[in-house]
Structures are given as C-alpha cells and as structure tokens.
Design a protein around this motif. Structure first.
Motif, PDB file in Angstrom:
ATOM      1  N   TRP A 639      24.573  42.113 -45.446  1.00 40.29           N
ATOM      2  CA  TRP A 639      25.941  41.664 -45.725  1.00 40.29           C
ATOM      3  C   TRP A 639      26.965  42.605 -45.085  1.00 40.29           C
ATOM      4  N   LYS A 640      26.807  43.912 -45.381  1.00 46.47           N
ATOM      5  CA  LYS A 640      27.790  44.874 -44.882  1.00 46.47           C
ATOM      6  C   LYS A 640      27.625  45.127 -43.385  1.00 46.47           C
ATOM      7  N   GLY A 641      26.345  45.288 -42.955  1.00 48.60           N
ATOM      8  CA  GLY A 641      26.115  45.603 -41.544  1.00 48.60           C
ATOM      9  C   GLY A 641      26.166  44.389 -40.644  1.00 48.60           C
ATOM     10  N   GLY A 642      25.625  43.261 -41.124  1.00 44.54           N
ATOM     11  CA  GLY A 642      25.574  42.073 -40.284  1.00 44.54           C
ATOM     12  C   GLY A 642      26.772  41.170 -40.461  1.00 44.54           C
ATOM     13  N   ASP A 643      26.977  40.708 -41.692  1.00 45.78           N
ATOM     14  CA  ASP A 643      28.046  39.734 -41.937  1.00 45.78           C
ATOM     15  C   ASP A 643      29.429  40.372 -41.806  1.00 45.78           C
TER      16      ASP A 643
END
Length: 697
Positions: A639-643
């Motif tokens: 979530w934090k790194g990708g999205d």
C-alpha cells in the motif's frame, strides 16, 4: 437392474428446493413452513438414498452417466454426472440420515432464534452441496461440491454474524480451507495435464500410465507424477478434513450453532477429504511416498490433537478435538491402504459423533446456553435420556467392545500394526496411545457434566451444596475445585445471557424434537458396527469402488483371522486398546467421583505440559504471527510502497505535478510585453540561421 436417473436427480435436488423455498420465501411461509419444506426435502432424499443402497446390494448395476455437458473445448470437456456405487450410496445414506435428524433437532434448538428460516435454508443447502460432492463422477463436479460445502460452512459458522468471535471463526475456516483447496485445484490440474481428462472412470483406467512419468520442478529436480498428484489432492483433504497443520479452523468453528457442529464437523463436511482419498485409491496406490505422508500426518493428528481435548472445559470443544483425533484415525487407515477401514470408521463415527454433538447441545439448552463444564455436574437426574444416549456415544467413541466404534477403531489399530510401510511404527504408537487419550477426555467430560456434585445455582430456589456461600465453585482445567471465574473471562460460544453458573429454573430434559434424534442416533452407535464389519471390511462389499494393489491389503491379512463380530468383540477384551480404555476409565472415575482435589495436584505437577496443551502447541500463535501479521505487513508495504508511493506518488500525482510544473514554466513566457515577444523572435531567428549555417558546413 438399472438405477433411475430421475430418482438420483430427486435425491440431489430435493434439499435444494427446500433451501430455496425457506431462503427466499421464508417470511411468506413462516417458521413452520420453513422447517416443513426443508425436512420434507431431506426426508425424500434420505428415503430414496436408502432405496438406492438397497438396489445396489440386491444386484443393481453401478450407475455412471453424464446428465449435462457444461462445455467442450477441443478434447477437454466438463459435465454434470453421477457415479453411484456402494461407496457413494453409503455416503448418501449417512449424509441424508444425519442431516434429517439435525433438521428435526434444529426445530427445538433454534426455536427462539431470529434467524430460524435462514438457518434451515443454510443446512438444506449444505446437504445439497454434500450430495453433489459424493455423487459426482468427475473432478469438475467434485470441485464444485467441495467449494460449495466450504462456502455454506462459512455461512453457518458465522451464523450469529453480530458477534466478532463468530466472524473471526468463519473467516479463519474460510482462509485455512483456501490453502488446502489451492493444493486440491493444483492436483486436479495435474490429473488433467497428465491424463487429459476430468472423468473419474477414464482417469482411473489410465492411472497406470503415470508410472515412470515425472514432473520437472526445476531444471535438475524431477518428481514422480503420481506422488505429486496424490500429495496435492491430499493437501485438499488436509484442509477440508482438518488434518495437521491445517486443523486450526475446526475447534473455532464451534462458534456456530450446535446443530451445524453435528452436521458439518462430525458426519459430513470433515469426512469429505476421507471419502475423496478413498475414491482416488487407484492414484494413491501408485505412490508409497504419498501413502506414508498420509499415514504420518494422520497419526500425528490422532494423538496430538486428542491430547488438547484433555484440558478443554467447553463441552463442545472437547467433542471438537475428539473429531480431530478420529479424523486422524481415518487418515492413518488411508495411509496403510486400509481404505475400507477408513470409510467404515467414517460411517460409525458419523453416528456416534453426531450423537455426542447433539447431546452436548441438549445439555446447553438445559443449562441456558452455558457450555463450561465447570458449571455443570449432577445433570443425570434432570436429563436421563440425554445422559444415557451420551454415554452410548461415549462408549462407542472410546471403542468399548460391542459398540460401533470398537469394530471400526480396533480394525484400524490392527491394520496399522500389520503394515510394514515407512512410518507404520510411529503411527501404531500414536493410534494406540490415542485410545487412552480418547478415553481420558471422554470420561472426564461425562463425569464433569452428568455426575458428581451440582456446580450451579438455581435462582429463586434452594441453594445447592457449596453455593450457599454466595459464589459458584467450579473445576479448573483438570477438573479440580477452584476460585470463581469472573463472568468477563468465562468462555462461551453460544449466545449467553446472565451470570455464569446461575440458572433461573432447574435443568430439565429437552423436548422430543431434540431427544428423538438422540435416540435414533444411539441405535446405530450400538448396532451398525456389529452388523456391517464383515461385509464392509472383509467381504469385498465396496467392490471396484476401492482399489488396492495386489499384496498390499492389510485387511485381507486381518480377514484371515476374523471369525465374526461376536468373536472379535470377545477377543477385544484381551487386547491393548481395551486395557488402555479401562485404565483411563479407572483413573477418571477415581479423580472425578472420589478425589476431585487430585486433579489440581496433577495439573500443578504437570504444569509445563498443561501450558503446552492449553496453548494448543502455539500453532495458532505462529500462524497469526507469521501469516496473519505477515500478510498485514505485506499489504501495508504494498500500500505505502506500491499504491501510495509508485502509483499515486509517481504515476498519478507525479504526472500531474510534472504537467503542472511545465505549465507553470511555460506560463511565464506569456508576459504580455511586446519587447519580450520581439526579443524571443530575434532569438529564434538567430537560432534558425545558426542551424542553417551548421547544416551548410
């Protein structure tokens, strides 16, 4: 004699019709209408299933026909069809008979529940799903039934959906079963890859072609094709039949109403994996490695999950861990090629375990939905029918000679002792020790529930024994007297109201809709083993439905020494399993009837072992720490790194920000001053002339 396609369709579809009527027209037809249509549908299925079994026993041909073709793609096809042989017919009778009694029982058990019609719809849908599973003649339909029973179990375990513990339990069951089902789907895919068909008969006929074939896992690693198929299929069975280490969902599934504990987690759904492996015996006989794997997994479950039952106080959870242990016995039988022994124990276990679950539910009704055995005791004088029938179920579970469980359980123990397969020594120790453990937690449960002093208070009436002092004495994890339990710490799975251990009126026997199923289940719990052992185990009753390679049948060797059910029972009194049961009976009788304080001393002396068992070997903790928290951590990282960072930060917000910066810079060129534009024109002309000059050079 031919079986009728119409009758088989009615058997499968009658419960589905009841489900639809109760589910979609529940408010129109009311409570009475809902239980009438569902009970009628299952009763029709049960009666016709018995007729089909009778026809097969009197010479009818095995039925194997496709009824509807779903799709055909090249040489591959998927159909809806039925394979009805004696193995299937026996399962149909067990499923519909137990389901019918559970439907009747539910009238009394769920009488005050707001979801009455919904519950009947669910259990009828479950019966349809289970029938589709056992009646299928191809892997596609098998997988449909497999997933359908998993879906309905999710709905039933979380039936009281306003309670967080129920939602947690049904999610846990659903997710753990998805792990097994992924392996199962890979196994079906491997069958299609190597044999090019989803049809049972065709696949079994060409099973021999798997010999010598390998599957390239890596460039330098090859695995035997039959072993890969069997292990993957068995992983599916590990999930559905709650085998170690995919067993953790079944005890928590007691969050659902008691009738579904009997239906799903005793007689039908959890035995689907056992039935499937027996059906796939032509594949499993090709792999010694897979059979040893099956045997070791089953033996581990038979002993080590049973040990957890000794420290349980919830009456339903004791029976749940008993189910885990008995499923281990069935799995061990599969691993030593005693498929008929596994299916025979499946049948006897369905009756006496459903009896124990429904008996536990009868106790829960009488105790105002109290489930902690520490608040029970002395119930035999209030509930004589429940007491007698539960003792019958308990003696069958422990394998006491002449009861149904004796014939199936002792046959498995002897079959394992006769086997020379790798791991058989370990398995024999586990199933033999498991007989002692089973008797320990079973007799402990019966004594804490029905015998000894009453450990509950009846409001507006006379106090009982020690309760005159104003508190409720209870037994601790081993059964000894101990300090009161705070209501907030009291374990319960059924909806519970009021103070633990305090009843508004004396317990009383349950209504006839509850006790009648107990009586009807107690009868086969006594008789079915005596009547069925000779044909099922030693008479070749299953015929070609079960395949065992020449020279591997341990049941054939045992059959040479079999001299009838009477002689076997009498001989059983001199065998180690009976003496282990007798020892457990003597120990529990002395502790819980004559010296209850000894339980505390045993607990203190064996405190480290008690902690291990009470924590269930920390398997749940490990799963939660690694998979649950690991999954959350992975999701948060994605979530934090990708999205957030890549998709939002770079692709979406980043591109917008880039356009904004470019536009902001370009906007400054539009100043509105003529001398700025004249300067730009002169600069552009110089650059253009310079470019021409460079090209000319």
């Amino acid at each position: 004699m031919q079986l009728s396609t119409s009758i088989l369709l009615i058997i499968a579809l009658a419960p589905l019709v009841g489900c639809v009527l109760a589910g979609f027209l529940g408010r129109v037809i009311g409570r009475a209408g809902a239980h009438t249509v569902t009970i009628l549908g299952v009763a029709i299925s049960c009666a016709l299933s018995i007729q089909v079994l009778y026809q097969l026993c009197t010479g009818a041909e095995i039925y194997n026909h496709n009824i509807y073709t779903w799709f055909e793609i090249g040489k591959f096809s998927a159909s809806v069809g039925f394979l009805i042989d004696k193995l299937t017919a026996m399962m149909m009778v067990v499923v519909t008979f137990v389901s019918l009694l559970v439907h009747i029982y539910t009238i009394g058990y769920m009488a005050d529940d707001d979801g009455y019609q919904r519950f009947f719809s669910y259990i009828s849908l479950f019966t349809f799903s289970m029938l589709m599973l056992v009646m299928s003649n191809n892997f596609m339909q098998l997988f449909f039934g497999w997933e359908a029973v998993g879906l309905v179990s999710y709905l039933l375990i979380g039936f009281w959906f306003k309670r967080p513990t129920a939602i947690f339990a049904n999610l846990k069951a659903f997710l753990v079963n998805r792990v097994g089902d992924f392996g199962f789907l890979l196994g079906i895919s491997a069958v299609l890859y190597f044999l090019g068909t989803l049809d049972y008969a065709t696949a079994f006929a060409h099973a021999g072609s798997l010999v010598g074939q390998t599957l390239h896992i890596t460039a330098n690693t090859q695995w035997d094709a039959a072993t890969v198929i069997c292990v993957l299929l068995f992983i599916g069975a590990m999930g559905k039949s709650a085998q170690v280490p995919l067993h953790v969902w079944l005890p928590d599934s007691m969050e659902g109403p008691t009738p579904i504990s009997a239906l799903i987690h005793a007689a039908t759904m959890v035995t689907a994996g056992i039935f499937m492996v027996a059906r796939m015996s032509p594949f499993f006989e090709l792999s010694e490695s897979a059979l040893s794997f099956v045997m070791v997994i089953g033996a581990t479950g038979a002993l080590f999950t049973g040990l957890i039952g000794i420290v349980q106080n919830d009456i339903k959870r004791v029976v749940a861990y008993s189910t885990l242990s008995q499923l281990g016995y069935m799995t061990v039988a599969l691993g030593v090629s005693a498929y008929a022994g596994a299916v025979f124990h499946l049948m006897t276990h369905a009756f006496f375990k459903a009896l124990l679950f429904l008996g536990a539910g009868s106790v829960i009704i009488a105790m105002h939905h109290e489930q902690d055995m520490r608040y029970m005791g002395g119930l035999r004088k209030y509930m004589p029918i429940t007491w007698i029938t539960m003792w019958i179920g308990s003696l069958a579970l422990c394998g006491v000679p002449f009861f149904a469980g004796f014939y199936s359980k002792d046959a498995i123990i002897e079959a394992v002792g006769e086997s020379h397969r790798w791991g058989a020594g370990y398995a024999y120790f586990c199933v033999l020790a498991g007989a002692f453990v089973t008797a320990l937690y079973t007799f402990r449960q019966m004594y804490l529930t029905f015998h000894g002093k009453e450990r509950f208070v009846i409001e507006h009436g006379h106090d009982h024994d020690a309760h005159a002092h104003g508190h409720v004495a209870h037994a601790d994890h081993t059964g000894g007297a101990h300090e009161p339990v705070h209501p907030d710490e009291h374990p319960t799975t059924e909806p519970h109201h009021g103070t633990p251990g305090v009843l508004h009126h004396p317990p009383k026997e349950s209504p006839w809709v509850v006790t009648l199923p107990l009586i009807l289940l107690a009868i086969p719990s006594v008789m079915i083993g005596y009547l069925a052992i000779q044909p099922m185990l030693y008479g070749g009753w299953f015929g070609g439905a079960i395949h065992v390679q020449e020279g591997r049948s341990v049941l054939e060797k045992l059959g040479e020494e079999f001299h009838g059910p009477l002689a076997m029972a009498l001989h059983g009194f001199a065998q180690p399993p009976f003496w282990l049961v007798a020892a457990a009976f003597a120990i529990t009788t002395y502790i819980y009837l004559f010296n209850i304080a000894l339980a505390d001393k045993i607990k203190s002396a064996l405190k480290p072992i008690w902690i291990v068992l009470d924590r269930k070997y920390w398997v749940d903790n490990v799963y939660f720490a690694i998979f649950a928290k690991g999954g959350v951590a992975l999701g948060r990282a994605l979530w934090k790194g990708g999205d957030a960072a890549v998709i939002d930060g770079v692709a979406v917000n980043g591109s917008a920000s880039l356009v904004q910066r470019i536009a902001s810079g370009v906007r400054r060129l539009q100043s509105g001053y003529l001398y700025h534009y004249a300067f730009a024109m002169i600069l552009g002309l110089i650059l253009l002339l310079g470019g021409y000059w460079l090209v000319g050079q």
